[in-house]
Design a protein around this motif. Structure first.
Motif, PDB file in Angstrom:
ATOM      1  N   VAL A 112      42.011  72.643 106.655  1.00  0.00           N
ATOM      2  CA  VAL A 112      42.456  73.629 107.643  1.00  0.00           C
ATOM      3  C   VAL A 112      41.908  75.003 107.264  1.00  0.00           C
ATOM      4  CG1 VAL A 112      44.454  74.724 108.722  1.00  0.00           C
ATOM      5  CG2 VAL A 112      44.536  72.284 108.127  1.00  0.00           C
ATOM      6  N   PHE A 114      41.887  77.502 109.789  1.00  0.00           N
ATOM      7  CA  PHE A 114      42.475  78.442 110.743  1.00  0.00           C
ATOM      8  C   PHE A 114      43.924  78.040 110.948  1.00  0.00           C
ATOM      9  CE2 PHE A 114      43.237  80.006 115.094  1.00  0.00           C
ATOM     10  CZ  PHE A 114      42.844  81.327 114.944  1.00  0.00           C
ATOM     11  N   ALA A 115      44.827  78.891 110.503  1.00  0.00           N
ATOM     12  CA  ALA A 115      46.251  78.568 110.599  1.00  0.00           C
ATOM     13  C   ALA A 115      47.015  79.836 110.922  1.00  0.00           C
ATOM     14  CB  ALA A 115      46.735  77.947 109.286  1.00  0.00           C
ATOM     15  N   ALA A 116      48.340  79.708 110.953  1.00  0.00           N
ATOM     16  CA  ALA A 116      49.185  80.846 111.280  1.00  0.00           C
ATOM     17  C   ALA A 116      49.044  81.937 110.223  1.00  0.00           C
ATOM     18  CB  ALA A 116      50.635  80.382 111.352  1.00  0.00           C
ATOM     19  N   PRO A 117      49.242  83.183 110.626  1.00  0.00           N
ATOM     20  CA  PRO A 117      49.262  84.275 109.649  1.00  0.00           C
ATOM     21  C   PRO A 117      50.295  83.959 108.563  1.00  0.00           C
ATOM     22  CG  PRO A 117      49.368  85.147 111.886  1.00  0.00           C
ATOM     23  CD  PRO A 117      49.488  83.663 111.999  1.00  0.00           C
ATOM     24  N   ARG A 136      52.850  62.586 103.928  1.00  0.00           N
ATOM     25  CA  ARG A 136      52.089  63.766 104.347  1.00  0.00           C
ATOM     26  C   ARG A 136      52.172  64.802 103.244  1.00  0.00           C
ATOM     27  NH1 ARG A 136      53.429  67.108 109.841  1.00  0.00           N
ATOM     28  NH2 ARG A 136      54.791  68.389 108.573  1.00  0.00           N
TER      29      ARG A 136
ATOM     30  N   LEU B 118      46.516  79.008 118.489  1.00  0.00           N
ATOM     31  CA  LEU B 118      47.109  77.730 118.111  1.00  0.00           C
ATOM     32  C   LEU B 118      48.427  77.569 118.855  1.00  0.00           C
ATOM     33  CD1 LEU B 118      46.566  77.927 114.262  1.00  0.00           C
ATOM     34  CD2 LEU B 118      45.374  76.401 115.834  1.00  0.00           C
ATOM     35  N   GLY B 121      52.206  75.207 115.221  1.00  0.00           N
ATOM     36  CA  GLY B 121      51.849  75.702 113.894  1.00  0.00           C
ATOM     37  C   GLY B 121      51.158  77.052 114.004  1.00  0.00           C
ATOM     38  N   GLY B 122      51.376  77.730 115.131  1.00  0.00           N
ATOM     39  CA  GLY B 122      50.703  79.002 115.361  1.00  0.00           C
ATOM     40  C   GLY B 122      51.440  80.184 114.762  1.00  0.00           C
ATOM     41  N   SER B 123      52.645  79.938 114.277  1.00  0.00           N
ATOM     42  CA  SER B 123      53.373  81.014 113.626  1.00  0.00           C
ATOM     43  C   SER B 123      54.172  80.406 112.481  1.00  0.00           C
ATOM     44  CB  SER B 123      54.316  81.701 114.614  1.00  0.00           C
ATOM     45  OG  SER B 123      55.274  80.786 115.098  1.00  0.00           O
ATOM     46  N   GLU B 150      50.724  71.514 110.672  1.00  0.00           N
ATOM     47  CA  GLU B 150      51.332  71.270 111.975  1.00  0.00           C
ATOM     48  C   GLU B 150      50.392  71.679 113.101  1.00  0.00           C
ATOM     49  OE1 GLU B 150      55.062  73.395 111.726  1.00  0.00           O
ATOM     50  OE2 GLU B 150      55.780  72.075 110.129  1.00  0.00           O
ATOM     51  N   THR B 151      49.225  72.203 112.759  1.00  0.00           N
ATOM     52  CA  THR B 151      48.308  72.633 113.821  1.00  0.00           C
ATOM     53  C   THR B 151      47.690  71.405 114.485  1.00  0.00           C
ATOM     54  OG1 THR B 151      46.356  72.738 112.394  1.00  0.00           O
ATOM     55  CG2 THR B 151      47.719  74.719 112.527  1.00  0.00           C
TER      56      THR B 151
END
Lengths: 186, 401
Positions: A112, A114-117, A136, B118, B121-123, B150-151
């Motif tokens: 991954v 690109f993920a959440a800030p 997982r 996203l 899982g965008g936050s 979770e993305t």
């Protein structure tokens, strides 16, 4: 790891609440049934705490030999890491807590980028087959690039610190690391 | 003599892309009125309305739409079923008509997603200042990024990789070439969100999202809507010859959810429910995969398209890589897949997708697909997956005469 410690280090203290130790050390069947209320009084805290540690999730158990546990349906053997009202496979309601093998094989992974800030990237997310039970987890202690991670790679459970909270309790997370350091070469 | 057959009388999709001047209801209205016009009928002919807008699932999009195109007092079903929302709306109307509650109904799906990042899982919430257990896993802190991902790009990347582990033959380049095909197909689709061809080098060299999915290998967030008018066989027989000629038969309408499988709690299983839906759909329609002239399947990511070749039984079990390598799924191949450009290029305004893919297939069956017409198409399949999970499949056939 260090960054995570930094995140919690400066946070404001709150009144002390019961924390980790009872949850870590109880291996009772059906741990999902109301553990919150049973453990949220300080009276529950034993005097024989192993340490001020808490696991990231309650299906990780520490001690000398950290391992994952699952709720296994007594009727059909289906395994769940979370609590279930009834078995998603057969509908029965009796579960027992079972230990999950710590050695496994990577059945799928992604890196991954690109993920959440707030989520450090890149990291390797994987599906690990632990002797027939799918888990997982992140792959840790390995470089997060396709040259160092491969399908079928043999891995084993490993733990790491997420840092301490305002009470000085340390949270412990888990991932899987390559069984052989030499795997990192190719 | 009338039978139980169900028909699409009218169908419409808006341009997919950016619509800064239109709100969700405008887009839904454009699609709904377009479908009614296409079918030569009006809102007062409709006996049921099913509508979906996933990002506004509790907003009553169906009734909001009625305020703009006709408040006729008919039953409205507002549906939400992840990325299968549009297919679920369509199937809801089909069930109502088949049950004899009415002889015509309208299904609408709409979404505004331009600029969205996203969607899952965008936050991530920041950690509490005391480690306190929450939820069914007793987690003391957010787990996205700590216990896997979770993305959606990451989840579907693993789904493609798992197929590769099981059967072999996959690679970053292979998945990128699937994306190359769909971007190439989109150049013939004026309604696609993106209609530029992309070279393999461009695709592989683009921003990595979740290996092996780069940005152009992910579905494109965009605005759009699609709608369809469903009619019973008995009612269709009373309509004009021209309406009858353009009607498209719904030979199968299937919705499934994910049955329990060993690993489904840690990685969603999009395979079993798709295979189950496909079996049911082929059985209902009395056709097999070999009869399909075109397929629109849910390529939310390039890694997903590969596994659905197998799940929809377009190839032998385990044979998806060879099937793709044979060129079969290009528009000039033996089994064209996603000639619209698919979700990667046409775009994926979530609730619209499960009707827009039916629009694409219907367009070819009517012989109205213009430059991208698959010549002589008589049978096609439209497939969507909503994670959680739901699978919708519709098999469509050209009118007999």
């Amino acid at each position: 790891m260090m960054a995570e410690k930094g995140l919690v280090g400066g946070l404001r203290a709150r009144p002390i609440r019961a924390t980790s130790s009872t949850w870590i050390t109880t291996g009772n069947v059906g741990y999902g049934q109301g553990h919150g209320s049973a453990n949220e009084t300080s009276d529950e805290r034993g005097g024989d705490q192993l340490s001020d540690q808490i696991t990231l999730v309650d299906y990780l158990e520490l001690g000398d030999d950290p391992h994952l546990v699952a709720n296994e349906c007594r009727a059909c053997g289906a395994r769940f890491f979370d609590r279930r009202n009834a078995c998603a496979s057969c509908g029965k309601t009796e579960f027992k807590r079972v230990r999950i093998a710590g050695d496994g094989e990577v059945r799928a992974f992604t890196i991954v980028s690109f993920a959440a800030p707030g989520v450090p990237v890149p990291f390797v997310a994987a599906l690990v087959d632990c002797d027939g039970t799918s888990v997982r987890a992140n792959l840790i202690n390995v470089e997060a690039d396709p040259d160092h991670v491969s399908l079928g790679m043999k891995v084993r459970l490993a733990t790491y610190s997420l840092g301490e909270d305002s009470n000085g309790t340390e949270a412990i997370g888990f991932g899987f690391e390559p069984q052989e350091a030499h795997d990192n070469g190719k | 003599m009338a039978n139980d057959d169900i028909w699409i009388l009218g169908i419409h999709m808006t341009k997919f892309g950016k619509h800064p001047d239109l709100d969700v209801v405008d887009l839904a209205a454009e699609a709904a009125m377009g479908a009614l016009d296409d079918g030569g009928v009006g809102i007062k002919d409709m006996g049921v309305l099913a509508a979906g807008c996933l990002m506004m699932a509790s907003a009553g999009i169906g009734q909001q739409l009625q305020k703009q195109i006709g408040q006729t007092g008919i039953p409205v079903y507002n549906v939400a079923n992840a990325c299968a929302t549009g297919a679920t709306a369509l199937r809801t109307v089909i069930m109502a008509v088949r049950a004899g509650e009415c002889d015509m109904g309208l299904a609408v799906g709409v979404e505004k997603l331009s600029g969205a990042g996203l969607l899952s899982g965008g936050s991530r919430k920041s950690d509490d200042d005391t480690w306190t257990r929450h939820g069914r896993y007793g987690a003391v802190a957010p787990v996205d990024g700590r216990i896997g991902t979770e993305t959606m790009p990451g989840v579907f990347a693993q789904i493609g990789m798992e197929y590769g582990h099981k059967y072999g033959g996959t690679s970053f380049e292979l998945f990128a070439r699937i994306s190359e095909k769909n971007h190439s197909h989109s150049t013939l689709n004026p309604l696609a969100s993106y209609s530029k061809a992309m070279s393999l080098e461009q695709i592989m060299g683009d921003m990595m999202i979740a290996y092996p999915n780069t940005r152009p290998m992910c579905s494109a967030n965009c605005d759009g809507a699609a709608a369809a008018v469903i009619v019973s066989d008995a009612k269709l027989r009373t309509l004009d010859p021209d309406q009858r000629r353009r009607a498209v038969k719904v030979s199968a309408s299937v919705l499934t959810s994910d049955p329990w499988e060993e690993s489904c709690q840690v990685l969603p299983d999009v395979n079993t429910l798709t295979r189950n839906a496909a079996k049911l759909a082929y059985e209902q329609a009395g056709v097999g995969p070999e009869d399909l002239d075109l397929v629109e399947l849910h390529d939310c990511f390039a890694t997903a398209e590969l596994v659905h070749y197998d799940n929809l039984m377009l190839c032998p079990v385990g044979g998806a890589v060879d099937f793709f390598e044979s060129g079969a799924t290009w528009r000039d191949g033996s089994k064209p897949v996603n000639v619209s450009g698919g979700l990667e290029s046409k775009g994926h305004p979530i609730a619209a997708t499960g009707i827009a893919n039916v629009w694409e297939v219907a367009h070819h069956l009517r012989g109205e697909a213009g430059d991208r017409q698959i010549e002589g198409a008589t049978v096609g399949l439209a497939h969507v997956i909503g994670l959680g999970s739901a699978c919708g499949i519709h098999i469509l056939e050209k009118a007999a005469g």
